[in-house]
Each structure stands twice: as C-alpha cells, then as structure tokens.
Design a protein around this motif. Structure first.
Motif, PDB file in Angstrom:
ATOM      1  N   ALA A 473      51.146  41.107  39.848  1.00  0.00           N
ATOM      2  CA  ALA A 473      49.713  41.064  40.158  1.00  0.00           C
ATOM      3  C   ALA A 473      48.957  40.269  39.098  1.00  0.00           C
ATOM      4  CB  ALA A 473      49.162  42.488  40.256  1.00  0.00           C
ATOM      5  N   ILE A 474      49.310  40.478  37.826  1.00  0.00           N
ATOM      6  CA  ILE A 474      48.677  39.716  36.748  1.00  0.00           C
ATOM      7  C   ILE A 474      49.033  38.231  36.874  1.00  0.00           C
ATOM      8  CG2 ILE A 474      48.574  39.397  34.251  1.00  0.00           C
ATOM      9  CD1 ILE A 474      49.271  42.412  34.016  1.00  0.00           C
ATOM     10  N   MET A 475      50.292  37.956  37.199  1.00  0.00           N
ATOM     11  CA  MET A 475      50.749  36.566  37.312  1.00  0.00           C
ATOM     12  C   MET A 475      49.993  35.828  38.412  1.00  0.00           C
ATOM     13  SD  MET A 475      54.545  35.081  38.239  1.00  0.00           S
ATOM     14  CE  MET A 475      55.276  35.876  36.824  1.00  0.00           C
ATOM     15  N   ILE A 476      49.826  36.451  39.587  1.00  0.00           N
ATOM     16  CA  ILE A 476      49.159  35.742  40.680  1.00  0.00           C
ATOM     17  C   ILE A 476      47.680  35.531  40.361  1.00  0.00           C
ATOM     18  CG2 ILE A 476      48.437  37.699  42.142  1.00  0.00           C
ATOM     19  CD1 ILE A 476      49.586  36.090  44.533  1.00  0.00           C
ATOM     20  N   ALA A 477      47.068  36.477  39.640  1.00  0.00           N
ATOM     21  CA  ALA A 477      45.675  36.277  39.221  1.00  0.00           C
ATOM     22  C   ALA A 477      45.570  35.100  38.263  1.00  0.00           C
ATOM     23  CB  ALA A 477      45.149  37.553  38.566  1.00  0.00           C
ATOM     24  N   GLU A 478      46.528  34.999  37.343  1.00  0.00           N
ATOM     25  CA  GLU A 478      46.519  33.895  36.377  1.00  0.00           C
ATOM     26  C   GLU A 478      46.718  32.553  37.076  1.00  0.00           C
ATOM     27  OE1 GLU A 478      48.673  32.830  32.094  1.00  0.00           O
ATOM     28  OE2 GLU A 478      49.651  34.198  33.506  1.00  0.00           O
ATOM     29  N   VAL A 479      47.657  32.509  38.020  1.00  0.00           N
ATOM     30  CA  VAL A 479      47.952  31.263  38.730  1.00  0.00           C
ATOM     31  C   VAL A 479      46.766  30.812  39.575  1.00  0.00           C
ATOM     32  CG1 VAL A 479      49.361  30.280  40.584  1.00  0.00           C
ATOM     33  CG2 VAL A 479      50.460  31.551  38.728  1.00  0.00           C
ATOM     34  N   LEU A 480      46.087  31.754  40.226  1.00  0.00           N
ATOM     35  CA  LEU A 480      44.980  31.408  41.106  1.00  0.00           C
ATOM     36  C   LEU A 480      43.650  31.285  40.375  1.00  0.00           C
ATOM     37  CD1 LEU A 480      45.797  33.698  44.179  1.00  0.00           C
ATOM     38  CD2 LEU A 480      46.197  31.240  43.975  1.00  0.00           C
ATOM     39  N   GLY A 481      43.621  31.676  39.098  1.00  0.00           N
ATOM     40  CA  GLY A 481      42.386  31.569  38.334  1.00  0.00           C
ATOM     41  C   GLY A 481      41.329  32.564  38.760  1.00  0.00           C
ATOM     42  N   ILE A 482      41.744  33.781  39.133  1.00  0.00           N
ATOM     43  CA  ILE A 482      40.806  34.815  39.545  1.00  0.00           C
ATOM     44  C   ILE A 482      40.863  35.969  38.552  1.00  0.00           C
ATOM     45  CG2 ILE A 482      40.970  34.204  41.976  1.00  0.00           C
ATOM     46  CD1 ILE A 482      42.868  36.540  42.382  1.00  0.00           C
ATOM     47  N   ASP A 483      39.927  36.909  38.681  1.00  0.00           N
ATOM     48  CA  ASP A 483      39.921  38.064  37.790  1.00  0.00           C
ATOM     49  C   ASP A 483      41.177  38.897  37.990  1.00  0.00           C
ATOM     50  OD1 ASP A 483      37.482  37.387  36.712  1.00  0.00           O
ATOM     51  OD2 ASP A 483      36.332  38.622  38.126  1.00  0.00           O
ATOM     52  N   PRO A 484      41.817  39.344  36.904  1.00  0.00           N
ATOM     53  CA  PRO A 484      43.033  40.161  37.029  1.00  0.00           C
ATOM     54  C   PRO A 484      42.691  41.574  37.476  1.00  0.00           C
ATOM     55  CG  PRO A 484      42.396  39.984  34.730  1.00  0.00           C
ATOM     56  CD  PRO A 484      41.456  39.089  35.500  1.00  0.00           C
ATOM     57  N   PRO A 485      43.691  42.352  37.928  1.00  0.00           N
ATOM     58  CA  PRO A 485      43.429  43.736  38.320  1.00  0.00           C
ATOM     59  C   PRO A 485      43.033  44.574  37.106  1.00  0.00           C
ATOM     60  CG  PRO A 485      45.790  43.307  38.248  1.00  0.00           C
ATOM     61  CD  PRO A 485      45.109  41.982  38.073  1.00  0.00           C
ATOM     62  N   PRO A 486      42.271  45.665  37.312  1.00  0.00           N
ATOM     63  CA  PRO A 486      41.792  46.455  36.175  1.00  0.00           C
ATOM     64  C   PRO A 486      42.861  47.305  35.494  1.00  0.00           C
ATOM     65  CG  PRO A 486      41.079  47.413  38.265  1.00  0.00           C
ATOM     66  CD  PRO A 486      41.696  46.102  38.595  1.00  0.00           C
ATOM     67  N   LEU A 487      43.999  47.569  36.130  1.00  0.00           N
ATOM     68  CA  LEU A 487      45.105  48.331  35.549  1.00  0.00           C
ATOM     69  C   LEU A 487      44.717  49.757  35.175  1.00  0.00           C
ATOM     70  CD1 LEU A 487      47.018  45.752  33.308  1.00  0.00           C
ATOM     71  CD2 LEU A 487      47.172  46.162  35.758  1.00  0.00           C
ATOM     72  N   THR A 488      43.955  50.415  36.050  1.00  0.00           N
ATOM     73  CA  THR A 488      43.682  51.837  35.808  1.00  0.00           C
ATOM     74  C   THR A 488      44.944  52.677  35.943  1.00  0.00           C
ATOM     75  OG1 THR A 488      43.128  52.273  38.141  1.00  0.00           O
ATOM     76  CG2 THR A 488      41.337  51.553  36.689  1.00  0.00           C
ATOM     77  N   VAL A 489      45.984  52.111  36.547  1.00  0.00           N
ATOM     78  CA  VAL A 489      47.245  52.831  36.690  1.00  0.00           C
ATOM     79  C   VAL A 489      47.821  53.210  35.327  1.00  0.00           C
ATOM     80  CG1 VAL A 489      48.708  50.775  36.731  1.00  0.00           C
ATOM     81  CG2 VAL A 489      49.444  52.823  37.939  1.00  0.00           C
ATOM     82  N   LEU A 490      47.493  52.456  34.284  1.00  0.00           N
ATOM     83  CA  LEU A 490      48.014  52.767  32.957  1.00  0.00           C
ATOM     84  C   LEU A 490      47.446  54.071  32.413  1.00  0.00           C
ATOM     85  CD1 LEU A 490      47.956  49.242  31.238  1.00  0.00           C
ATOM     86  CD2 LEU A 490      49.764  50.308  32.615  1.00  0.00           C
ATOM     87  N   ASP A 491      46.312  54.501  32.951  1.00  0.00           N
ATOM     88  CA  ASP A 491      45.721  55.754  32.511  1.00  0.00           C
ATOM     89  C   ASP A 491      46.592  56.954  32.857  1.00  0.00           C
ATOM     90  OD1 ASP A 491      43.533  54.328  31.593  1.00  0.00           O
ATOM     91  OD2 ASP A 491      42.385  54.612  33.446  1.00  0.00           O
ATOM     92  N   ALA A 492      47.494  56.775  33.820  1.00  0.00           N
ATOM     93  CA  ALA A 492      48.369  57.878  34.226  1.00  0.00           C
ATOM     94  C   ALA A 492      49.583  58.029  33.311  1.00  0.00           C
ATOM     95  CB  ALA A 492      48.842  57.659  35.666  1.00  0.00           C
ATOM     96  N   ASP A 493      49.742  57.126  32.356  1.00  0.00           N
ATOM     97  CA  ASP A 493      50.915  57.134  31.472  1.00  0.00           C
ATOM     98  C   ASP A 493      50.573  57.843  30.162  1.00  0.00           C
ATOM     99  OD1 ASP A 493      53.236  56.672  30.114  1.00  0.00           O
ATOM    100  OD2 ASP A 493      52.896  54.518  29.824  1.00  0.00           O
TER     101      ASP A 493
END
Length: 720
Positions: A473-493
């Motif tokens: 998901a981060i890679m496709i955001a970088e390639v397309l030049g758009i905002d990356p995902p917020p990664l709230t999923v990391l809060d569950a770790d």
C-alpha cells in the motif's frame, strides 16, 4: 500531412500515352475487359499484373490529369504527404464498390509511393459530429460473432490479436466476448461504454443489404444477419456512439450487392442496368455506421490475408499509440503492408483495409493523446504488473475479476480464488495475477500484488500477511504520488514504538521522501514484532487504512475517482504456510472491507499442495454464497490455446525470439493445430517450447517467419 483535401480539377484521361492494350481498353471503357477484371478482383483469382492494371485504371479515371501538380504543391512537398479524401453521396454504391486505395500511377502504388505518403480516406457526407481526442485510458471492446477459431473469421481473429498490443502496452482497457448475440453486444456497450469497438464476424449480403452474421441460439442455424441500422442501435450507449468501430469482416466496406457477378451499375458493371440499380442495393456497413453516428470506421473492402492484416495493424496501432492522426496512422499501416507484404502486382490485400470518416472529422484528429497514459504505464512497470508477451488464456478468471468493479453490489465478488485441482505447474498463475493487477490499475483501482515469493519467503502468520499488505500500500502510494495510508493498524500492535511517528498529524509538514522512509521503517518494525495481534480489531483498522488510500487516489483524478477501491492479490496462497488460515478468517462478503467500501481479494492456489486443503474446505463452505467465486485454474481449451499461441507469435517480445510467425497462405490448418496441440494448452509454454514448435512449422512451410521489427525500422528509415 496537410489538412487540405485536394480534388481533381479535370475529367478522366483515357489511358496513358504508350499504355499496353489491356490498360488502354479498360481506360477507354471496354465493358468486357472491365467486367472480367472486376470479376477476378472480387473472386481473388488475379492474373499476373491484374492488381497493377486495376490500380492504373482507377488512377487514370480519377487523378492522372492533376497528379503532377498535386505532388508539386508546396504544402504536399513540405509534408511529403497528402490525403485524398473521396466524397460521394452515401448511397452511391457504384463508386463505393471500387477499391480506390489500390490506385497506381505507373511508377508505384500510391499507398507506397516514394515521393509522398498518400492517405486515401472515404468521407461520408453526414451530420455526425467529430469526436474529441481521448485523454484518458481508452476503453476497447472486442466482439466476435462466432468462435474465434472459425476458419472464415480467422484473419479477423489475427487482427484482434494484433490490436491487443494496445492492451499489452497498457494503453487501453479492454473487454472481449465471443459467440456474441446482438443483445449481448447492446448490453455490454450500455455497461462498458467503449470508445472503440472491434467486431470480428462473417460479412455477407442478404437481400442486397450488407450484413454481419452474429450468434443467435434462437434461430435454426444458430445465427442471424444484422444490417448497419440494427448494429448501430446495439452500439449506442448512454453517452452515445463509440469514437471508432473496426469491422474485421470481409466486404464490410463494400456496398450490398457488390459481388463478382454484379460489380455495380454503369461502366463498372452491367451496362444495361438502370442508373439507380446499385443505389437500391444499399450502403456499405461502414458508411451506414458513419451515417448513424460513428465518426470513424475501419472496414474491409474484401478478403484480407493474415499477413496483410498483421502488417497494416502493427503500423496502424503503433502510429495511433504515438499520437498520430487517424488518417496518418491508416496511411502508414497501408504502406507498411504494401512494402513488406506479398507482391503488389499480384495481390490487393494491402489495399483492402478502408478508413471511413464522417465529413466533420478533421484529417488531423488524433484518436488518442498518449501523454496522460505514459505515467500510468510507468507506474505499472514500477509495481511489477507489466510482463511480456501478450497475455493469453484464463478468460473465465479474468471475467470474474472484471466483475470486481461492478456497480451493483450483488454482482460484485469480494473474494475470487482461481484454484487448480492438482499442481499449478505450467498454468501461469503468477502471470495471471499480474494481468489482473494491470487491468485493475487501468480501470482506476489500486492492486496490491502480494508475491510471488521464493522458497521460505511466503507469509507465515497473520502479522506477515498484514505487513505485506501495508508495504504494498505504501509502495503504490509512492509510485502514484498520492498520500500514503494512515497506518492506524499499527496501533493494534503492543510491540510498536513507531506507530506515533507515522500518524497523519506527525507526518504533516514532513517532506515526501522522508515521509515514505518513516512509513517503511514503521512497517519493518511491525513485521519484526512477536506479540499476538487482535484479529477482528486488526481487520477493521486495516480496512480503514486501505479505504483512506483509495480516497487519496480518487482525489488524484483520471483514471481514479469515487469508485476507486483497493484490491489485494495473493500469489499461490497454498504456499503461505501459517499465513493462509488467518487470511481466510478475515475474508467476508466484501473481501477485507465492508458494503460501503469493499476491498476485494483475489488469490491463486493449488487445492492439493501444502495448505491448499484449507482453501478447499473454505471453498466448500462458501460455494454458492454471494460474493465468493472459485473459477478453475486449468490449461486452455484446444481452440483457445491454438489461437492464443498464434497471438503471442505475432508480437516480438524478447531478443531471443525476434521473428513473427504466421500461417502460410495455403498451410494445412489441421497440421498447425495438431503441432501446437503438443504444448498441451499450458500458458507458460509461450517461451522456448512455443518458438521451437514454430520454427519446425516454418521448416515445413506451414508457418512464415518474418522480422517485423527490422521491417518497421526499414520502413521508418525509408519514409523519414
């Protein structure tokens, strides 16, 4: 090429000075000589030099008095080219029935003239408006009125294979349908709204009307004839007519009633026929479509060999891709077919492709602007989604994944598993996922390709599966030049120390390069964690993050928009030992998402290898439930394989395989099919094994080998 459309300013001459007696006779109007010549042309039983004789006759009747002045005109001289726009009433079938593209001035056919690139265009007087240049990914619909292995439409099937170069280059979104009924065509045009429709079918004449034969299971013979008016009704979608229609149907540019025994009225046919006899026969299909709203039609004036089709189309497609006008592209395609095809004195295949334009279409119109598409193609390459050669096979799987974007929730799957009953060896599952991802990207979605993995590298638990999704998901955001995902999923770790450093608030004001560095570092930390993860809460956070990624892409503009969604693609998930079961536990009717924001999941797997048994149990439990589709991953059918292999052979794609291989004119079809059948329908046989078989067929003169790339380079050098 100048936009001016010159017209002759004098009547016909009656044969060049010193011409041979036969040419002098036809130019003088000898009915016996003319009827015999036209019958041989229509019946494809040409004598030596008949093609040149026919071209000389047409030239002498139309252009001879003004040809030298035309070539010397400053605009023509500067552009080294000219468009000859032929315009007559749409119902004048006597003029429309002649192959004007074959004109020859005594030095060379005009299509391959050394002094100028000559385009011959049929202009139909009609109020059809000119289309705008397409500045997004064009939508192309391929339609076959019968099975593509049908012998009569086989050259058209090869034409379709060549046109798929658009798709292989990432320059179009396509849909394909075979054995299509008229209702099928109308339904797909209404839903898909294609810019270009490429129709492969039998061309025929029914009660003096030019018609196409399309599938109709309700008829005793299994088909029905449709005329131009009926076809136009099916082609019209909510936004109007397609920009262009390509008719790969023999005689689709020829008026109804034009055949070997009755070439038309007046001096070109029966001298005793009344003046309006040919007009009563009906317009050509191409002219009918132009009158009824299609601005650009490419059709066939007669039968076209595979070789002429290949050479015309390769150059035509390349010219359109490079942003040439449709007139220039057609002229370039015809010249390539002429210069590198069969001897022009004996065959007229190169002259049969016909460009028909509504009169409001300007000669410099570009059908496609390639500039906006180049960034998308580069993105596909960066994401590992483009791979040569032209993709073949797995039509059922592709149809299931095309439905991922269906507007109606009940028709939209959330989980598609392409499964092999036995081993996946040779079935091309990884290539299939790349093709799915490429098609999704072109239609404005975000494919996250998870895999393929080397030995021991496949995800081994839930944490590894999620970290792979986040990384892509981060890679496709970088390639397309758009905002990356917020990664709230990391809060569950519980182990995460970096989750706070990649929140939207923390990243605000951080430069793009540093921002992506921080994101990748946080995901790497997440991957290395060991604490148990809460499954349901993790799924909810993951869906929210991927939804935000889709929103960011939708705000970026074409091809993305409000309907954009993330799609997760999992390669050979039976090898995800320890990772497959937690993935399946997160799958719902809408994949990893919900009804308002689906996140479909597409996987390939064997049902018998490694953890495939768990997917088999999952399939058995979900079979028939809405949102779950399990198409079989299997070898291609014999008919699809034989056609598909020949499509691959039309496209040079690797330095080790520089040649194009096509069936020889009089080759044994049975021998070709038997030999290609030894490849057992395996999609992965398109490399060394396929070219070994092709070389053998060439040795036995069933195939003809040609270096099209070298021919194209020579052509470009010649006309530079």
């Amino acid at each position: 090429m100048p936009p001016a459309r010159p017209a002759p300013d004098a009547g016909p001459s009656f044969g060049p000075e010193g011409a041979d007696p036969t040419l002098a006779a036809v130019c003088a109007g000898d009915q016996g000589e003319i009827s015999g010549l036209l019958a041989r042309i229509a019946g494809r039983e040409l004598r030596d030099n008949d093609a040149e004789l026919y071209g000389r006759w047409l030239f002498e009747c139309l252009l001879a008095p003004v040809w030298r002045r035309l070539l010397a005109a400053p605009a023509v001289h500067a552009a080294r080219g000219v468009e000859l726009a032929l315009r007559w009433p749409a119902d004048d079938t006597a003029l429309a029935g002649l192959v004007w593209e074959a004109m020859h001035d005594g030095e060379a056919p005009l299509a391959g003239h050394p002094r100028a690139l000559v385009a011959v265009t049929r202009v139909v007087p009609t109020a059809t408006p000119a289309p705008a240049t397409i500045r997004r990914v064009p939508r192309v619909l391929f339609v076959a009125g019968s099975a593509l292995d049908d012998a009569v439409i086989r050259p058209g099937a090869m034409f379709m294979g060549l046109m798929r170069a658009f798709e292989a280059e990432g320059l179009c979104v396509s849909r394909a349908m075979t054995n299509a009924t008229l209702a099928d065509l109308g339904e797909v045009c209404a839903r898909f709204e294609p810019d270009v429709v490429h129709l492969v079918a039998h061309g025929d004449v029914d009660e003096h009307r030019a018609v196409l034969r399309v599938c109709d299971p309700g008829e005793p013979d299994g088909f029905r004839f449709v005329d131009g008016e009926t076809l136009a009704l099916a082609l019209r979608g909510p936004a109007g007519m397609p920009v262009a229609v390509i008719l790969s149907a023999c005689g689709s540019a020829r008026p109804g009633g034009q055949d070997a025994d009755d070439p038309g009225d007046g001096p070109a046919g029966n001298p005793d026929a009344p003046p309006d006899a040919a007009r009563a026969a009906g317009r050509s299909l191409a002219a009918e479509l132009a009158v009824r709203g299609v601005p650009i039609v490419v059709a066939m004036s007669g039968e076209v060999s595979e070789q002429a089709s290949r050479l015309f189309t390769r150059r035509f497609v390349r010219a359109v891709q490079q942003g040439a006008s449709v007139v220039d592209a057609a002229a370039a395609g015809r010249r390539a077919a002429l210069l590198h095809g069969d001897p022009p004195s004996r065959y007229l295949d190169w002259a049969m492709p016909t460009l028909v334009l509504a009169e409001n279409v300007p000669p410099d119109l570009r059908v496609v602007d390639p500039a906006p598409l180049l960034g998308l193609r580069q993105a596909a390459e960066s994401l590992g989604l483009r791979q040569a050669p032209v993709f073949i096979g797995h039509d059922r799987v592709l149809a299931a994944t095309d439905a991922l974007a269906a507007p109606a929730a009940e028709a939209r799957p959330g989980f598609v598993a392409a499964v092999a009953r036995d081993s996946m060896s040779g079935l091309g599952g990884s290539r299939l996922l790349r093709e799915v991802g490429l098609r999704l990207l072109r239609t404005g979605h975000l494919p996250l390709l998870i895999g393929p993995f080397g030995a021991g590298a496949a995800p081994s638990d839930l944490r590894a599966v999620v970290s792979q999704v986040l990384e892509k998901a981060i890679m496709i955001a970088e390639v397309l030049g758009i905002d990356p995902p917020p990664l709230t999923v990391l809060d569950a770790d519980p182990d995460s120390r970096l989750a706070g450093t990649v929140s939207p608030e923390a990243l605000r004001g951080v430069g793009a390069e540093a921002r992506f560095d921080l994101l990748y570092d946080a995901v790497a930390e997440f991957t290395a964690g060991t604490a148990p993860l809460p499954g349901p809460g993790l799924r909810h956070r993951l869906a929210r993050d991927l939804g935000a990624l889709a929103d960011a892409a939708g705000a970026a503009g074409e091809p993305f928009g409000a309907a954009t969604r993330v799609v997760v693609l999992g390669d050979e998930v039976h090898r995800w030992v320890g990772g497959l079961r937690p993935l399946l536990a997160m799958i719902r009717r809408d994949g990893l998402g919900g009804p308002d924001r689906p996140i479909p999941v597409v996987v390939t797997a064997s049902l018998v290898e490694q953890e495939g048994v768990f997917l088999k149990d999952f399939r058995d439990g979900q079979a028939g439930q809405p949102g779950f589709v399990f198409p079989e991953l299997a070898p291609m059918s014999p008919a699809s394989a034989i056609l598909g292999y020949q499509w691959v052979l039309l496209h040079p794609w690797h330095p080790s395989y520089p040649f194009v291989y096509t069936a020889a004119r009089n080759a044994s079809r049975a021998r070709i099919e038997k030999t290609l059948g030894r490849l057992q329908g395996k999609p992965t046989a398109v490399g060394e094994r396929l070219y070994f078989v092709a070389a053998i067929l060439a040795d036995y003169e069933a195939f003809v080998a040609a270096d099209d790339e070298a021919a194209m380079r020579a052509y470009e050098e010649q006309v530079r």
